[in-house]
Design a protein around this motif. Sequence first.
Motif, PDB file in Angstrom:
ATOM      1  N   HIS A   8       0.850  -1.187   0.000  1.00 15.62           N
ATOM      2  CA  HIS A   8       0.000   0.000   0.000  1.00 15.62           C
ATOM      3  C   HIS A   8       0.889   1.241   0.000  1.00 15.62           C
ATOM      4  CE1 HIS A   8      -3.681  -2.256   1.025  1.00 15.62           C
ATOM      5  NE2 HIS A   8      -2.808  -3.071   1.596  1.00 15.62           N
ATOM      6  N   PHE A   9       0.446   2.275  -0.724  1.00 16.36           N
ATOM      7  CA  PHE A   9       1.156   3.543  -0.668  1.00 16.36           C
ATOM      8  C   PHE A   9       0.177   4.676  -0.900  1.00 16.36           C
ATOM      9  CE2 PHE A   9       1.407   4.754  -5.136  1.00 16.36           C
ATOM     10  CZ  PHE A   9       1.258   3.558  -5.801  1.00 16.36           C
ATOM     11  N   GLY A  10       0.510   5.819  -0.359  1.00 17.20           N
ATOM     12  CA  GLY A  10      -0.354   6.990  -0.489  1.00 17.20           C
ATOM     13  C   GLY A  10       0.258   8.004  -1.449  1.00 17.20           C
ATOM     14  N   LEU A  11      -0.583   8.897  -1.928  1.00 12.56           N
ATOM     15  CA  LEU A  11      -0.147   9.952  -2.836  1.00 12.56           C
ATOM     16  C   LEU A  11      -0.650  11.289  -2.322  1.00 12.56           C
ATOM     17  CD1 LEU A  11      -1.236   8.327  -6.219  1.00 12.56           C
ATOM     18  CD2 LEU A  11       1.085   8.463  -5.323  1.00 12.56           C
ATOM     19  N   ARG A  12       0.158  12.323  -2.529  1.00 15.46           N
ATOM     20  CA  ARG A  12      -0.294  13.685  -2.236  1.00 15.46           C
ATOM     21  C   ARG A  12      -0.533  14.361  -3.579  1.00 15.46           C
ATOM     22  NH1 ARG A  12       3.825  13.435   1.931  1.00 15.46           N
ATOM     23  NH2 ARG A  12       5.280  14.135   0.341  1.00 15.46           N
ATOM     24  N   VAL A  13      -1.779  14.733  -3.845  1.00 14.17           N
ATOM     25  CA  VAL A  13      -2.144  15.378  -5.108  1.00 14.17           C
ATOM     26  C   VAL A  13      -3.208  16.430  -4.840  1.00 14.17           C
ATOM     27  CG1 VAL A  13      -1.611  13.355  -6.545  1.00 14.17           C
ATOM     28  CG2 VAL A  13      -3.894  13.634  -5.640  1.00 14.17           C
ATOM     29  N   ASP A  14      -3.362  17.353  -5.784  1.00 19.38           N
ATOM     30  CA  ASP A  14      -4.462  18.316  -5.699  1.00 19.38           C
ATOM     31  C   ASP A  14      -5.783  17.554  -5.667  1.00 19.38           C
ATOM     32  OD1 ASP A  14      -2.902  20.612  -5.802  1.00 19.38           O
ATOM     33  OD2 ASP A  14      -3.033  20.775  -7.981  1.00 19.38           O
ATOM     34  N   ALA A  15      -6.758  18.093  -4.972  1.00 17.80           N
ATOM     35  CA  ALA A  15      -8.053  17.425  -4.812  1.00 17.80           C
ATOM     36  C   ALA A  15      -8.745  17.162  -6.149  1.00 17.80           C
ATOM     37  CB  ALA A  15      -8.962  18.251  -3.910  1.00 17.80           C
ATOM     38  N   GLU A  16      -8.492  17.991  -7.137  1.00 18.20           N
ATOM     39  CA  GLU A  16      -9.152  17.835  -8.431  1.00 18.20           C
ATOM     40  C   GLU A  16      -8.666  16.586  -9.178  1.00 18.20           C
ATOM     41  OE1 GLU A  16      -8.540  20.489 -12.124  1.00 18.20           O
ATOM     42  OE2 GLU A  16     -10.245  21.358 -11.032  1.00 18.20           O
ATOM     43  N   ILE A  17      -7.417  16.217  -8.976  1.00 17.03           N
ATOM     44  CA  ILE A  17      -6.845  15.086  -9.718  1.00 17.03           C
ATOM     45  C   ILE A  17      -7.567  13.773  -9.410  1.00 17.03           C
ATOM     46  CG2 ILE A  17      -4.764  13.683 -10.058  1.00 17.03           C
ATOM     47  CD1 ILE A  17      -3.153  16.305  -9.784  1.00 17.03           C
ATOM     48  N   PRO A  18      -7.745  13.380  -8.132  1.00 14.54           N
ATOM     49  CA  PRO A  18      -8.465  12.125  -7.893  1.00 14.54           C
ATOM     50  C   PRO A  18      -9.913  12.163  -8.372  1.00 14.54           C
ATOM     51  CG  PRO A  18      -7.490  12.957  -5.839  1.00 14.54           C
ATOM     52  CD  PRO A  18      -7.217  13.947  -6.911  1.00 14.54           C
ATOM     53  N   ALA A  19     -10.545  13.327  -8.275  1.00 15.08           N
ATOM     54  CA  ALA A  19     -11.933  13.427  -8.731  1.00 15.08           C
ATOM     55  C   ALA A  19     -12.020  13.172 -10.233  1.00 15.08           C
ATOM     56  CB  ALA A  19     -12.505  14.802  -8.386  1.00 15.08           C
ATOM     57  N   LYS A  20     -11.127  13.781 -10.993  1.00 13.05           N
ATOM     58  CA  LYS A  20     -11.123  13.569 -12.442  1.00 13.05           C
ATOM     59  C   LYS A  20     -10.696  12.145 -12.784  1.00 13.05           C
ATOM     60  CE  LYS A  20     -10.513  18.293 -14.035  1.00 13.05           C
ATOM     61  NZ  LYS A  20      -9.680  19.199 -14.852  1.00 13.05           N
ATOM     62  N   PHE A  21      -9.738  11.623 -12.025  1.00 15.58           N
ATOM     63  CA  PHE A  21      -9.273  10.255 -12.263  1.00 15.58           C
ATOM     64  C   PHE A  21     -10.411   9.257 -12.047  1.00 15.58           C
ATOM     65  CE2 PHE A  21      -7.041   6.329 -10.925  1.00 15.58           C
ATOM     66  CZ  PHE A  21      -6.354   6.090 -12.103  1.00 15.58           C
ATOM     67  N   ARG A  22     -11.168   9.426 -10.971  1.00 13.37           N
ATOM     68  CA  ARG A  22     -12.300   8.527 -10.716  1.00 13.37           C
ATOM     69  C   ARG A  22     -13.358   8.627 -11.814  1.00 13.37           C
ATOM     70  NH1 ARG A  22     -11.958   5.919  -5.963  1.00 13.37           N
ATOM     71  NH2 ARG A  22     -10.568   6.785  -4.389  1.00 13.37           N
ATOM     72  N   TYR A  23     -13.536   9.818 -12.366  1.00 15.76           N
ATOM     73  CA  TYR A  23     -14.455   9.996 -13.484  1.00 15.76           C
ATOM     74  C   TYR A  23     -14.000   9.145 -14.671  1.00 15.76           C
ATOM     75  CZ  TYR A  23     -17.250  12.294 -17.075  1.00 15.76           C
ATOM     76  OH  TYR A  23     -18.129  12.547 -18.100  1.00 15.76           O
ATOM     77  N   VAL A  24     -12.711   9.233 -15.001  1.00 19.42           N
ATOM     78  CA  VAL A  24     -12.157   8.451 -16.113  1.00 19.42           C
ATOM     79  C   VAL A  24     -12.270   6.957 -15.811  1.00 19.42           C
ATOM     80  CG1 VAL A  24     -10.048   7.928 -17.410  1.00 19.42           C
ATOM     81  CG2 VAL A  24     -10.603  10.299 -16.818  1.00 19.42           C
ATOM     82  N   CYS A  25     -11.998   6.564 -14.571  1.00 20.92           N
ATOM     83  CA  CYS A  25     -12.102   5.146 -14.190  1.00 20.92           C
ATOM     84  C   CYS A  25     -13.521   4.634 -14.409  1.00 20.92           C
ATOM     85  CB  CYS A  25     -11.704   4.961 -12.729  1.00 20.92           C
ATOM     86  SG  CYS A  25      -9.975   5.306 -12.401  1.00 20.92           S
ATOM     87  N   GLY A  26     -14.485   5.437 -14.025  1.00 20.42           N
ATOM     88  CA  GLY A  26     -15.883   5.051 -14.237  1.00 20.42           C
ATOM     89  C   GLY A  26     -16.186   4.852 -15.711  1.00 20.42           C
ATOM     90  N   TYR A  27     -15.668   5.729 -16.539  1.00 16.32           N
ATOM     91  CA  TYR A  27     -15.859   5.611 -17.982  1.00 16.32           C
ATOM     92  C   TYR A  27     -15.236   4.316 -18.498  1.00 16.32           C
ATOM     93  CZ  TYR A  27     -15.591   6.664 -22.957  1.00 16.32           C
ATOM     94  OH  TYR A  27     -15.710   6.607 -24.327  1.00 16.32           O
ATOM     95  N   GLU A  28     -14.066   3.964 -17.964  1.00 14.21           N
ATOM     96  CA  GLU A  28     -13.361   2.746 -18.365  1.00 14.21           C
ATOM     97  C   GLU A  28     -13.944   1.492 -17.714  1.00 14.21           C
ATOM     98  OE1 GLU A  28     -10.763   2.475 -20.525  1.00 14.21           O
ATOM     99  OE2 GLU A  28     -10.785   4.625 -20.944  1.00 14.21           O
ATOM    100  N   GLY A  29     -14.841   1.670 -16.737  1.00 13.70           N
ATOM    101  CA  GLY A  29     -15.450   0.523 -16.064  1.00 13.70           C
ATOM    102  C   GLY A  29     -14.527  -0.145 -15.062  1.00 13.70           C
ATOM    103  N   ARG A  30     -13.617   0.642 -14.495  1.00 15.03           N
ATOM    104  CA  ARG A  30     -12.677   0.090 -13.522  1.00 15.03           C
ATOM    105  C   ARG A  30     -12.715   0.908 -12.246  1.00 15.03           C
ATOM    106  NH1 ARG A  30      -8.324  -0.096 -17.957  1.00 15.03           N
ATOM    107  NH2 ARG A  30      -8.349  -2.270 -18.596  1.00 15.03           N
TER     108      ARG A  30
END
Length: 59
Positions: A8-30
């Motif tokens: 397990h590892f954590g990441l420090r990123v701007d709040a917008e990045i995970p939100a957009k990433f999850r959007y793309v993941c949903g589109y990809e079905g993952r």
Amino acid sequence: MNQGMEKHFGLRVDAEIPAKFRYVCGYEGRSANSQLIQLMLRCIADYEKEHGKITLEEP
């Protein structure tokens, strides 16, 4: 995945990045986790294609 081998590892990123990433993941079905694993595997494959197989020493 073998739970004894999971890391397990954590990441420090701007709040917008995970939100957009999850959007793309949903589109990809993952899930975000599955998408990250796919991206890491692709990165490793690209590296190994150019530089040769990565060999890791056993601890």
